[in-house]
Motif scaffolding. Sequence first.
Motif, PDB file in Angstrom:
ATOM      1  N   SER A  47       0.813  -1.218   0.000  1.00 30.74           N
ATOM      2  CA  SER A  47       0.000   0.000   0.000  1.00 30.74           C
ATOM      3  C   SER A  47       0.847   1.269   0.000  1.00 30.74           C
ATOM      4  N   GLY A  48       2.159   1.094   0.048  1.00 33.59           N
ATOM      5  CA  GLY A  48       3.041   2.255  -0.020  1.00 33.59           C
ATOM      6  C   GLY A  48       3.615   2.728   1.295  1.00 33.59           C
ATOM      7  N   ALA A  49       3.339   2.021   2.385  1.00 29.48           N
ATOM      8  CA  ALA A  49       3.908   2.424   3.668  1.00 29.48           C
ATOM      9  C   ALA A  49       5.439   2.287   3.604  1.00 29.48           C
ATOM     10  N   PRO A  50       6.190   3.300   4.046  1.00 26.69           N
ATOM     11  CA  PRO A  50       7.662   3.272   3.936  1.00 26.69           C
ATOM     12  C   PRO A  50       8.300   2.374   4.990  1.00 26.69           C
ATOM     13  N   ILE A  51       8.169   1.079   4.786  1.00 30.35           N
ATOM     14  CA  ILE A  51       8.721   0.095   5.716  1.00 30.35           C
ATOM     15  C   ILE A  51       9.871  -0.633   5.030  1.00 30.35           C
ATOM     16  N   ASP A  52      11.017  -0.641   5.682  1.00 34.77           N
ATOM     17  CA  ASP A  52      12.163  -1.397   5.190  1.00 34.77           C
ATOM     18  C   ASP A  52      12.182  -2.763   5.866  1.00 34.77           C
ATOM     19  N   SER A  53      12.482  -3.802   5.119  1.00 29.50           N
ATOM     20  CA  SER A  53      12.581  -5.140   5.692  1.00 29.50           C
ATOM     21  C   SER A  53      13.853  -5.811   5.209  1.00 29.50           C
ATOM     22  N   GLU A  54      14.472  -6.558   6.104  1.00 29.39           N
ATOM     23  CA  GLU A  54      15.695  -7.272   5.755  1.00 29.39           C
ATOM     24  C   GLU A  54      15.657  -8.640   6.421  1.00 29.39           C
ATOM     25  N   PRO A  55      15.825  -9.718   5.644  1.00 25.51           N
ATOM     26  CA  PRO A  55      15.798 -11.062   6.225  1.00 25.51           C
ATOM     27  C   PRO A  55      16.796 -11.209   7.363  1.00 25.51           C
TER      28      PRO A  55
END
Length: 226
Positions: A47-55
């Motif tokens: 939805s465009g939320a500025p969330i960064d994810s890293e395994p």
Amino acid sequence: MRPAERLFRIIRILRTANGALTASQIAQKLEVSKRSIYRDMAHLIGSGAPIDSEPGVGFMLRDEFDLPPLSFTFEQLEALALGAKTLALIADDDLSTAAKEALEKIRDAVPERHKAKLDAPHLMVVPPKGIEMPTKTLRRLRRAIDENLVLKISYRALDGGQTSREVYPLALTNFGPKWLLTAWCTVRKDFRDFRVDRIDQLSDLRRKFVPTNGQQLSDYLKRYST
């Protein structure tokens, strides 16, 4: 907890976190499964939320996610704080938690010299003595109102009589220790008000109603405001 409320709380948890959080940590805070968190994160990111994810590291909210700045007088903040304190005592568990979180955000937003004023005795709210709020029923009724769900209720009238009604739930009103459900009753073909603490059974009929002229909350309010 409704999905929309869970998404909001995930954002709040990420905003207040000191660094990245794993799906397990978020799931533990919300008391849901990791699978639910991964699904919610996919929805938020999509939805465009500025969330960064890293395994192996987790999820982190980027700094640009915030509401536009709002300006309130201290009296306006007092009013919001008092409303949040009241809801925290009389609402269902989900709305009560949201009210407490809102109150903490208000306290975090004011200068240090005002924090004590928000907690001053003249802003205390005393819970109704000896009365247990029907929190589970309130939560289900709020959901039904939000989603236009037809309900079947078993209702205990003041004279002790028991009736079964199919209703279109429209609104909840609080009168101190009591909550009132306003609904369109398909049996009476008219609006009816039901005390929530007298609803003995509540069933979701798994179908929706379409608000029509004469059966909407605005029609109810016009009737009793003239």
